[in-house]
Motif scaffolding. Structure first.
Motif, PDB file in Angstrom:
ATOM      1  N   TRP A   1       0.414  -1.078  -0.139  1.00  0.00           N
ATOM      2  CA  TRP A   1      -0.340  -0.305   0.342  1.00  0.00           C
ATOM      3  C   TRP A   1       0.734   1.274  -0.255  1.00  0.00           C
ATOM      4  CZ3 TRP A   1       0.323   4.077   2.707  1.00  0.00           C
ATOM      5  CH2 TRP A   1      -1.260   4.855   2.908  1.00  0.00           C
TER       6      TRP A   1
ATOM      7  N   SER B   1       1.917  12.085   0.550  1.00  0.00           N
ATOM      8  CA  SER B   1       0.517  12.173  -0.737  1.00  0.00           C
ATOM      9  C   SER B   1       0.742  11.311  -2.431  1.00  0.00           C
ATOM     10  CB  SER B   1       0.379  13.487  -0.948  1.00  0.00           C
ATOM     11  OG  SER B   1       1.118  14.338  -1.431  1.00  0.00           O
TER      12      SER B   1
ATOM     13  N   ASN C   1      -1.834   6.089  -1.154  1.00  0.00           N
ATOM     14  CA  ASN C   1      -3.047   5.460  -1.395  1.00  0.00           C
ATOM     15  C   ASN C   1      -3.885   5.092  -2.823  1.00  0.00           C
ATOM     16  OD1 ASN C   1      -4.386   7.591   1.165  1.00  0.00           O
ATOM     17  ND2 ASN C   1      -3.681   8.848  -0.488  1.00  0.00           N
ATOM     18  N   THR C   2      -2.368   3.473  -2.716  1.00  0.00           N
ATOM     19  CA  THR C   2      -3.578   2.616  -3.188  1.00  0.00           C
ATOM     20  C   THR C   2      -2.405   1.048  -3.401  1.00  0.00           C
ATOM     21  OG1 THR C   2      -2.949   4.322  -5.374  1.00  0.00           O
ATOM     22  CG2 THR C   2      -3.339   1.729  -6.143  1.00  0.00           C
TER      23      THR C   2
ATOM     24  N   GLN D   1      -7.984   8.611   7.658  1.00  0.00           N
ATOM     25  CA  GLN D   1      -6.790   7.954   6.920  1.00  0.00           C
ATOM     26  C   GLN D   1      -6.145   6.862   7.995  1.00  0.00           C
ATOM     27  OE1 GLN D   1      -4.389  11.524   5.660  1.00  0.00           O
ATOM     28  NE2 GLN D   1      -4.828  10.453   3.571  1.00  0.00           N
TER      29      GLN D   1
ATOM     30  N   ASN E   1      -8.124   4.187   7.558  1.00  0.00           N
ATOM     31  CA  ASN E   1      -8.149   2.961   6.704  1.00  0.00           C
ATOM     32  C   ASN E   1      -7.110   2.914   6.428  1.00  0.00           C
ATOM     33  OD1 ASN E   1     -10.710   4.493   5.556  1.00  0.00           O
ATOM     34  ND2 ASN E   1      -9.642   6.127   4.243  1.00  0.00           N
TER      35      ASN E   1
END
Length: 563
Positions: free
Chosen positions: A258, A382, A261-262, A394, A397
């Motif tokens: 990860w 980011s 954010n992918t 976040q 997540n």
């Protein structure tokens, strides 16, 4: 004669192996002097000096050392090596030193150790008949009964005919030596019938066929200790296999990551562009810095000029991933100067490093257990590589990502960094204020061909069971991937297995995790004696030795003690 010649050739091979195996010398301090002694000459009170590559020769207590890392997979089945320190000082005989160095005080030797108790089980029981021997004995018994019946019948018919002729000719009371010879001839006929009916050539034919099978196995690199094992393999109805190095490669690799954010799946060997197409060059650069600067592994070149990695499995997996991304380990190390290193240990569960940037200033990198490193971060990288504040949403997540990786039996690590402008505190590596770079999921992949082999066994009516010392979640995930664990199968841990009735759990048992050597021995014994299974056991560690000995056929890989 054929059997004797085959056994003699086998004994020569195993004698050579035993001779080489016994040539193990270690450095010890005894009576105030450092000396080299054979492992068989160790006594309680010796201080053993351990370094990378050594095998721990006895049970002992860790005295001192630096980052002593012990691989216990051969004894306990644990695939992850363990660091030794004051709160965790016990070293087990038969394990291997994978990193660091240290000294240990010998406390137990010989048959008083767990390893010794394990070896005692190898002397229990005698030689059992193989399935072929049982069938041959059954055939011989039937043939014997039939030929005995007809022989007695033939003898009675001949005697009856002879006596009838004596009565007809009124010679029943007149006996001569010729009559005695006639009776002896009748008895000789009966003995001849019995002798002809015995298949004398069958044992020789069986021995020759097994010797031919043994020769083919030897050509494939398999040493056969018992000739009968060649036919027992074809009669197996159940296979009990270890996980590490049997079903998996014991070579940790990055499976998922990860970043920005992918979540990306990492598969195959050529993954140079896996992240370059999804994230910015700046994110990739900081990721490669975190991988190459904050590592205890080394990249070395072999004689053929190919890169090889030396280090712990987890460290090597991350470093190998960095190389696959196109990074240059040596160039990175030359560009940045390492100021301070805090190595990984089981208490801190993280590794940190402080480097000097070429343009001035300092940068700290941290890598370790996901929950610990994530709690040290207040920012996250980011998409464009800039640090942004880590919001509560976040944080949740990312926690979900970590839990998702863990549910797939992946070992998770977090990579983070922090820029420091004040060089006056260059000797202090911070414990907070980091920026999260990535979450890495690592696993021990399944060996190529394992799924197909398991499916072939199942189609042939052979039940495959996994017995491992690893945790239950990892065992379940690997068993499902291999096709061993089905929807109607059971996966239990060793303590649970010991507290249950074998008749209740064994028929549905497909996976046993956190198992001790005694658990493997008990399972094999119950399968053979209670359920009448012909059991084959595959193993590569000392913890598999008793089960290999108890099984109808033991397939020892000879990697870590089973020889």
């Amino acid at each position: 004669m054929v059997t004797a010649i085959s056994d003699y050739k086998q004994s020569l091979q195993f004698r050579d192996l035993d001779r080489e195996k016994k040539k193990i010398f270690i450095q010890v301090t005894r009576d105030g002097q450092r000396q080299k002694v054979c492992t068989y000459d160790l006594v309680v009170g010796d201080i053993v000096h351990l370094s990378i590559g050594d095998q721990v020769p006895a049970y002992g207590i860790f005295i001192s050392g630096h980052s002593l890392l012990i691989d216990e997979s051969s004894l306990s089945g644990q695939s992850e090596p363990r660091y030794m320190y004051e709160e965790n000082p016990f070293l087990l005989a038969g394990t291997k030193v994978q990193g660091g160095s240290g000294k240990m005080l010998v406390t137990t030797v010989g048959m008083r150790t767990e390893w010794g108790k394990l070896m005692e089980t190898l002397n229990e029981g005698g030689e059992d008949e193989t399935p072929l021997q049982v069938k041959l004995n059954g055939v011989a018994t039937i043939i014997g009964k039939i030929e005995l019946f007809f022989s007695v019948l033939e003898f009675l018919v001949l005697i009856g005919r002879f006596l009838g002729e004596k009565v007809i000719h009124n010679e029943f009371t007149d006996w001569s030596s010729a009559d005695a010879l006639t009776l002896i001839d009748y008895f000789a006929v009966v003995v001849t019938i019995i002798d002809v009916a015995v298949p004398e050539g069958l044992p020789l034919a069986v021995t020759l066929s097994l010797a031919f099978a043994m020769k083919k196995l030897m050509n494939d690199g398999a040493l056969v200790r018992h000739l009968s094992a060649c036919e027992t393999m074809g009669s197996a109805s159940c296979i009990c296999t270890d996980k590490t190095r049997m079903l998996t490669t014991n070579h940790m690799v990055v499976d998922k990551i990860w970043i920005a954010n992918t979540i990306s799946n990492v598969e195959g060997n050529n993954r140079k562009d896996i992240l370059q197409s999804e994230i910015s060059e700046r994110v990739l650069d900081i990721t490669l810095q975190a991988i190459f600067q904050n590592t205890g592994s080394k990249v070395v070149k072999d004689k053929d000029g190919k890169n090889s990695i030396l280090g712990t499995p987890t460290e090597s997996a991350i470093l190998e991933f960095g190389l696959r991304l196109g990074g240059d380990f040596e160039a990175q190390r030359r560009e940045f100067k390492i100021v301070k290193v805090e190595p990984f240990n089981s208490v801190r569960k993280k590794m940190s490093v402080l480097i000097a940037l070429p343009a001035g200033g300092m940068r700290a990198f941290c890598k370790g257990a996901s929950e610990i490193v994530l709690s040290m971060c207040d920012k996250v990288v980011s998409d464009n590589g800039e640090p942004v504040p880590l919001s509560e949403e976040q944080f949740r997540n990312i926690t979900d990502v970590i839990n998702g990786f863990a549910s797939e039996a992946l070992r998770t690590l977090c990579l983070a960094f922090k820029d420091l402008n004040d060089s006056s505190n260059e000797n202090n590596i911070p414990d907070s204020g980091y920026t999260l770079i990535a979450v890495v999921g690592i696993k021990d992949p399944v060996r190529p061909g394992v799924k197909e082999a398991v499916q072939t066994c199942l189609e042939a009516g052979i039940t495959v069971r996994m017995v491992t010392g690893d945790n239950i979640n990892t065992a379940r995930a690997i068993a499902k991937e291999c096709g061993i664990l089905t929807s109607d199968g059971e996966a239990v841990e060793g303590p649970e297995f010991r507290n249950m009735s074998p008749a209740d759990i064994i028929p549905k048992l497909q996976v046993m995790a956190r198992s001790l050597p005694s658990d493997k021995h008990t399972l094999v014994t119950q399968l053979r004696n209670t359920f009448g299974e012909v059991v084959a056991v595959t193993g590569d560690g000392t913890n598999d030795a008793s089960a290999l000995h108890e099984a109808d056929i033991g397939l020892a890989m000879g990697i870590a003690g089973t020889e």
